[in-house]
Design a protein around this motif. Structure first.
Motif, mmCIF file in Angstrom:
data_model
loop_
_atom_site.group_PDB
_atom_site.id
_atom_site.type_symbol
_atom_site.label_atom_id
_atom_site.label_comp_id
_atom_site.label_asym_id
_atom_site.label_seq_id
_atom_site.Cartn_x
_atom_site.Cartn_y
_atom_site.Cartn_z
ATOM 1 N N MET A 1 9.035 -0.337 -0.318
ATOM 2 C CA MET A 1 8.278 -1.571 -0.242
ATOM 3 C C MET A 1 9.178 -2.708 -0.763
ATOM 4 O O MET A 1 10.127 -2.469 -1.493
ATOM 5 N N SER A 2 8.854 -3.913 -0.436
ATOM 6 C CA SER A 2 9.726 -5.029 -0.810
ATOM 7 C C SER A 2 9.612 -5.407 -2.276
ATOM 8 O O SER A 2 10.551 -5.964 -2.845
ATOM 9 N N ASN A 3 8.468 -5.127 -2.905
ATOM 10 C CA ASN A 3 8.310 -5.580 -4.293
ATOM 11 C C ASN A 3 7.796 -4.492 -5.241
ATOM 12 O O ASN A 3 7.438 -4.783 -6.367
ATOM 13 N N HIS A 4 7.732 -3.259 -4.769
ATOM 14 C CA HIS A 4 7.306 -2.163 -5.634
ATOM 15 C C HIS A 4 7.642 -0.837 -4.964
ATOM 16 O O HIS A 4 8.105 -0.817 -3.829
ATOM 17 N N TYR A 5 7.440 0.220 -5.676
ATOM 18 C CA TYR A 5 7.642 1.533 -5.083
ATOM 19 C C TYR A 5 6.595 2.490 -5.614
ATOM 20 O O TYR A 5 5.916 2.212 -6.593
ATOM 21 N N HIS A 6 6.465 3.600 -4.922
ATOM 22 C CA HIS A 6 5.518 4.640 -5.313
ATOM 23 C C HIS A 6 6.291 5.942 -5.501
ATOM 24 O O HIS A 6 7.181 6.250 -4.700
ATOM 25 N N LEU A 7 5.941 6.690 -6.497
ATOM 26 C CA LEU A 7 6.526 8.009 -6.729
ATOM 27 C C LEU A 7 5.399 9.002 -6.957
ATOM 28 O O LEU A 7 4.408 8.679 -7.606
ATOM 29 N N VAL A 8 5.571 10.182 -6.447
ATOM 30 C CA VAL A 8 4.682 11.289 -6.780
ATOM 31 C C VAL A 8 5.567 12.277 -7.525
ATOM 32 O O VAL A 8 6.534 12.799 -6.968
ATOM 33 N N ALA A 109 -6.449 15.693 -4.434
ATOM 34 C CA ALA A 109 -5.955 14.419 -4.970
ATOM 35 C C ALA A 109 -4.468 14.250 -4.684
ATOM 36 O O ALA A 109 -4.014 13.153 -4.324
ATOM 37 N N LEU A 110 -3.709 15.332 -4.827
ATOM 38 C CA LEU A 110 -2.270 15.275 -4.554
ATOM 39 C C LEU A 110 -2.013 14.925 -3.092
ATOM 40 O O LEU A 110 -1.220 14.033 -2.781
ATOM 41 N N LEU A 111 -2.689 15.601 -2.190
ATOM 42 C CA LEU A 111 -2.496 15.333 -0.757
ATOM 43 C C LEU A 111 -2.937 13.918 -0.375
ATOM 44 O O LEU A 111 -2.276 13.251 0.422
ATOM 45 N N SER A 112 -4.028 13.453 -0.946
ATOM 46 C CA SER A 112 -4.490 12.080 -0.678
ATOM 47 C C SER A 112 -3.467 11.064 -1.150
ATOM 48 O O SER A 112 -3.162 10.093 -0.442
ATOM 49 N N CYS A 113 -2.938 11.285 -2.323
ATOM 50 C CA CYS A 113 -1.944 10.366 -2.876
ATOM 51 C C CYS A 113 -0.667 10.378 -2.040
ATOM 52 O O CYS A 113 -0.100 9.324 -1.737
ATOM 53 N N MET A 114 -0.222 11.563 -1.653
ATOM 54 C CA MET A 114 0.986 11.651 -0.836
ATOM 55 C C MET A 114 0.787 10.969 0.517
ATOM 56 O O MET A 114 1.690 10.287 1.008
ATOM 57 N N ALA A 115 -0.392 11.104 1.100
ATOM 58 C CA ALA A 115 -0.678 10.418 2.370
ATOM 59 C C ALA A 115 -0.659 8.906 2.166
ATOM 60 O O ALA A 115 -0.103 8.169 2.995
ATOM 61 N N TYR A 116 -1.244 8.434 1.062
ATOM 62 C CA TYR A 116 -1.239 6.998 0.756
ATOM 63 C C TYR A 116 0.195 6.487 0.652
ATOM 64 O O TYR A 116 0.548 5.458 1.246
ATOM 65 N N PHE A 135 14.007 5.365 3.759
ATOM 66 C CA PHE A 135 13.935 5.352 2.299
ATOM 67 C C PHE A 135 12.608 5.889 1.780
ATOM 68 O O PHE A 135 12.160 5.518 0.707
ATOM 69 N N THR A 136 11.962 6.736 2.561
ATOM 70 C CA THR A 136 10.733 7.380 2.120
ATOM 71 C C THR A 136 10.892 8.884 2.277
ATOM 72 O O THR A 136 11.720 9.364 3.066
ATOM 73 N N SER A 137 10.082 9.607 1.545
ATOM 74 C CA SER A 137 10.159 11.065 1.654
ATOM 75 C C SER A 137 9.631 11.550 3.000
ATOM 76 O O SER A 137 10.130 12.538 3.536
#
Length: 157
Positions: A1-8, A109-116, A135-137
């Motif tokens: 993302m341009s101004n943040h990132y997400h990690l699981v 919850a894990l699968l929902s978050c990974m899909a998000y 640049f994404t998994s």
């Protein structure tokens, strides 16, 4: 993302707890400068019980850090901020706020978050499809599967 990132992330505490004191020290010192006392302990030069105990206390602290998400995020964000500030030729605060952890209690919850996380670049209209979201998994998963399929067919990419 341009101004943040997400990690699981998954913290494998059982694995970290199974590491020897020597392994903790060696892992830590691949990231940070080796304190002289630890270097002497690793080479078997420490003879004093007090010095050895103090070294083992430090290694126990390192063991806790190596399985602490807050510690990981602080180090990751500091690195990213320094690199971005260097690239932009500026100084000062880079991140607006602290990271926001969310415990994922269960497979659903894990699968929902990974899909998000996977769909975020598409939802933000940065790309048209998951196959384009570099640049994404999910990009890595898609393209590594495509490479494996090509290899199994004898094709070279």
């Amino acid at each position: 993302m341009s101004n943040h990132y997400h990690l699981v992330l998954h913290v494998n505490t059982a694995s970290v707890e199974s590491w020897s004191d020597e392994e903790i020290a060696q892992r830590w010192t691949t990231l940070y400068k080796v304190p002289l006392q630890v270097s002497r302990w690793l080479s078997g030069e420490l003879k004093s019980t007090a010095e050895i105990n103090k070294t083992l206390e430090l290694i126990d602290e390192w063991r806790e850090c190596l399985q602490d998400i807050s510690w990981f995020m602080r180090n990751l964000n500091e690195y990213v901020a320094r690199e971005a500030n260097k690239e932009e030729g500026c100084t000062g605060r880079f991140w607006e706020g602290r990271f926001k952890p969310q415990a994922l209690l269960g497979e659903k919850a894990l699968l929902s978050c990974m899909a998000y996380v996977d769909l975020n670049p598409v939802r933000a209209a940065m790309v048209q499809s998951l196959e384009e979201s570099e640049f994404t998994s999910v990009y890595e998963r898609i393209h590594s599967m495509a490479c494996k399929d090509d290899e199994s067919k004898g094709e070279v990419r």
